[in-house]
Enzyme design. Sequence first.
Site, PDB file in Angstrom:
ATOM      1  N   MET A   2       0.857  -1.193   0.000  1.00  0.00           N
ATOM      2  CA  MET A   2       0.000   0.000   0.000  1.00  0.00           C
ATOM      3  C   MET A   2       0.889   1.237   0.000  1.00  0.00           C
ATOM      4  O   MET A   2       1.683   1.429   0.931  1.00  0.00           O
ATOM      5  CB  MET A   2      -0.927   0.012   1.225  1.00  0.00           C
ATOM      6  CG  MET A   2      -1.983  -1.075   1.219  1.00  0.00           C
ATOM      7  SD  MET A   2      -2.935  -1.108   2.756  1.00  0.00           S
ATOM      8  CE  MET A   2      -1.795  -1.943   3.860  1.00  0.00           C
ATOM      9  N   GLN A  27       7.993  -5.051  -3.166  1.00  0.00           N
ATOM     10  CA  GLN A  27       7.311  -4.973  -4.457  1.00  0.00           C
ATOM     11  C   GLN A  27       7.912  -3.849  -5.306  1.00  0.00           C
ATOM     12  O   GLN A  27       8.080  -2.722  -4.846  1.00  0.00           O
ATOM     13  CB  GLN A  27       5.812  -4.720  -4.303  1.00  0.00           C
ATOM     14  CG  GLN A  27       5.090  -4.816  -5.647  1.00  0.00           C
ATOM     15  CD  GLN A  27       3.617  -4.471  -5.592  1.00  0.00           C
ATOM     16  OE1 GLN A  27       3.273  -3.320  -5.338  1.00  0.00           O
ATOM     17  NE2 GLN A  27       2.765  -5.466  -5.835  1.00  0.00           N
ATOM     18  N   CYS A  54      -1.376  -2.708 -11.015  1.00  0.00           N
ATOM     19  CA  CYS A  54      -1.765  -1.324 -10.726  1.00  0.00           C
ATOM     20  C   CYS A  54      -2.505  -0.738 -11.931  1.00  0.00           C
ATOM     21  O   CYS A  54      -1.947  -0.654 -13.033  1.00  0.00           O
ATOM     22  CB  CYS A  54      -0.545  -0.475 -10.414  1.00  0.00           C
ATOM     23  SG  CYS A  54      -0.940   1.250 -10.057  1.00  0.00           S
ATOM     24  N   HIS A 100      -5.562 -10.311  -8.213  1.00  0.00           N
ATOM     25  CA  HIS A 100      -6.653  -9.400  -7.842  1.00  0.00           C
ATOM     26  C   HIS A 100      -7.813  -9.705  -8.799  1.00  0.00           C
ATOM     27  O   HIS A 100      -7.683  -9.551 -10.003  1.00  0.00           O
ATOM     28  CB  HIS A 100      -6.223  -7.943  -7.975  1.00  0.00           C
ATOM     29  CG  HIS A 100      -7.266  -6.980  -7.518  1.00  0.00           C
ATOM     30  ND1 HIS A 100      -7.254  -6.435  -6.249  1.00  0.00           N
ATOM     31  CD2 HIS A 100      -8.362  -6.480  -8.134  1.00  0.00           C
ATOM     32  CE1 HIS A 100      -8.300  -5.617  -6.119  1.00  0.00           C
ATOM     33  NE2 HIS A 100      -8.989  -5.637  -7.261  1.00  0.00           N
ATOM     34  N   ASN A 105      -6.731 -11.680  -3.853  1.00  0.00           N
ATOM     35  CA  ASN A 105      -6.738 -10.297  -3.375  1.00  0.00           C
ATOM     36  C   ASN A 105      -8.006  -9.611  -3.858  1.00  0.00           C
ATOM     37  O   ASN A 105      -8.429  -9.819  -4.995  1.00  0.00           O
ATOM     38  CB  ASN A 105      -5.498  -9.560  -3.886  1.00  0.00           C
ATOM     39  CG  ASN A 105      -5.502  -8.070  -3.538  1.00  0.00           C
ATOM     40  OD1 ASN A 105      -5.345  -7.238  -4.400  1.00  0.00           O
ATOM     41  ND2 ASN A 105      -5.701  -7.749  -2.269  1.00  0.00           N
ATOM     42  N   GLY A 106      -8.598  -8.803  -2.975  1.00  0.00           N
ATOM     43  CA  GLY A 106      -9.784  -8.040  -3.347  1.00  0.00           C
ATOM     44  C   GLY A 106     -10.931  -8.240  -2.385  1.00  0.00           C
ATOM     45  O   GLY A 106     -11.428  -9.366  -2.224  1.00  0.00           O
ATOM     46  N   ASP A 107     -11.319  -7.142  -1.714  1.00  0.00           N
ATOM     47  CA  ASP A 107     -12.486  -7.134  -0.817  1.00  0.00           C
ATOM     48  C   ASP A 107     -12.375  -8.122   0.333  1.00  0.00           C
ATOM     49  O   ASP A 107     -13.372  -8.713   0.768  1.00  0.00           O
ATOM     50  CB  ASP A 107     -13.774  -7.403  -1.612  1.00  0.00           C
ATOM     51  CG  ASP A 107     -14.189  -6.223  -2.469  1.00  0.00           C
ATOM     52  OD1 ASP A 107     -13.539  -5.154  -2.351  1.00  0.00           O
ATOM     53  OD2 ASP A 107     -15.131  -6.356  -3.265  1.00  0.00           O
ATOM     54  N   ARG A 129      -7.244  -2.543   2.321  1.00  0.00           N
ATOM     55  CA  ARG A 129      -8.121  -1.634   3.060  1.00  0.00           C
ATOM     56  C   ARG A 129      -8.695  -2.273   4.318  1.00  0.00           C
ATOM     57  O   ARG A 129      -8.942  -1.592   5.313  1.00  0.00           O
ATOM     58  CB  ARG A 129      -9.239  -1.145   2.146  1.00  0.00           C
ATOM     59  CG  ARG A 129      -8.775  -0.104   1.135  1.00  0.00           C
ATOM     60  CD  ARG A 129      -9.876   0.306   0.181  1.00  0.00           C
ATOM     61  NE  ARG A 129     -10.230  -0.778  -0.727  1.00  0.00           N
ATOM     62  CZ  ARG A 129     -11.166  -0.691  -1.678  1.00  0.00           C
ATOM     63  NH1 ARG A 129     -11.850   0.426  -1.805  1.00  0.00           N
ATOM     64  NH2 ARG A 129     -11.420  -1.703  -2.484  1.00  0.00           N
TER      65      ARG A 129
END
Length: 577
Positions: free
Chosen positions: A27, A80, A109, A179, A209-211, A234
């Site tokens: 992040m 990364q 990205c 993702h 990855n994701g939510d 997040r």
Amino acid sequence: MNGESWQRRCLVDLFQPDHVVKICAPMVRYSKLAFRSLVRKYDCELCFTPMIIASAFLKSGKARDSEFTTSDVDRPLVVQFAANRAQDLAEAACIVSPFADGVDLNCGCPQRWAMAEGYGACLINKPDLVQDMVRQVRNQVECPNFSVSIKIRIHKDLAKTVDLCRQVEAAGISWITVHGRATEERHQPVHYDAIKIIKENVNIPVVANGDVRSNKDVHFVHQQTGIDGVMAARGLLANPAMFAGYEETPLQCVRDWVDIALEHGTPFTCFHHHLMYMLERITSKQEKKIFNVLSSTSAVIDYLSDNYDFQQPQYRLYLSSLGLFSPATSPVSSTKMTLQWVAVASFLYAEIGFVLFLCLPFISPRRWFKIFNFRLWEKIASYWNRAFLTIIVVLVVLFFDAIREVRKYSMTQGIGKDEKLLPNMYDHLNMKLFRAQRNLYISGFSLFLWLVLRRMITLVSELATAMEENEALKVQADNTNDAAKKYMEENEELKKALHRGKDNGNKKLEEENDQLIKEIERLKAELKRTTEALEKSQIDMASIKKQCDGLTREYDRLLQEHDKMLSLVDKHDKKNE
């Protein structure tokens, strides 16, 4: 598994059957050393650094020092990178290999700037380049246990994504993070079915990855896809203790963050933002309004101490040791102005003094004008307009900044002391509002007086010029009056001389007039005689003319008779012959 018990080995060993590896996502600005240290305390097994541009990392030592920080206990760790050249990624991996356990290539990205530079999600359409990058890292990093991974998004045509994953698997990739959204998607639902298909078509670990926002989501994703690990971003920002099974951020986690952030010297903005995320779900709207406008570490510590039973003296002692807190800089008691506002206030006082000095009655505008005409002012005059406009721009910017501050702190005026808030925080906000209003008045009056001062200097110069022109006109009027008096005296003398001339010449004129009258009468009589003679001559001439006409007729008659006689003579002569 925490960093203290970690011994360097291949990260692939983390991925075991029926075990989901819990990973902190890369992040930007947030997944730095302090935050990684926090999530490791709450069952996060693997952490990623923020994304680093490989080319800048290689070129700048300053970039390396600011973008990549770690410690002995910050393990296991993956760095990364964003890269568009295989050699850049390989060299960057060689640099970080002694301090990390692996590198990850960002192929997911979706930001425009990254894709325009050839980074991020555009790489999923360049499988040969990605494959070459993986091989170069494998060939150039000496450590055999050093992992190489990629983080990707899916194609709309899932077959392309599967082909990409198979190619990098053949190149020696350690694992793949997927993702579950396409490049164009942002907040749409995650395609877990696509992640499942990818997992079924490769023989290496796959991370979803994701939510992922809670521990329940971890189990749900594992059941839906059969993946080997989950990566959260997040969700961890809002609840760093999520992987430990907490539904909301526990207060102990907040305390741990304050301790770790202070220990690592985390900048206030980052320190404050993390707390804003952590407290978002457990604070009211009014409390958010107050907490979000705090502007110093000591103010945040005061707030947390009074609202969440933090041991305030302990933190104040720590801040004092760092030089970040003292009674004089306490958020409530501090009344010192910042350097820029001290400068503006000093400028305001200088303006007031100069305006009063300009208004002193015993210094005339002409004296000021002489002062303004000194050589020093002539040298300054060439820069005056630019300096004047520059100061106006600075004061206008400060004025609008003060307006913004007043509006920001005025939003909390509806909150009273009877609210469930710490008492000194209410006073702190009032002090902030007072400072903002003070700064507003200072900048506003400075701007106003600066314009007035410019106008006054202009008016003083114009007044001095007008006074000099009036003085010159006065001298010119005096000279004109003297000349007029002289001309009047000469006129009087001329009048007297004229009168004297009239007295002597009148008698001569009368005599001459009498002579002229007599001459006129004589000429009239002579004219009369001449006229009569002319009339008589005209009558004589008319009679002579009549006589002449009679003679002419008689001559014509005689001429005719002569002609007749000649003709008779000719006839007679012919007969005689």
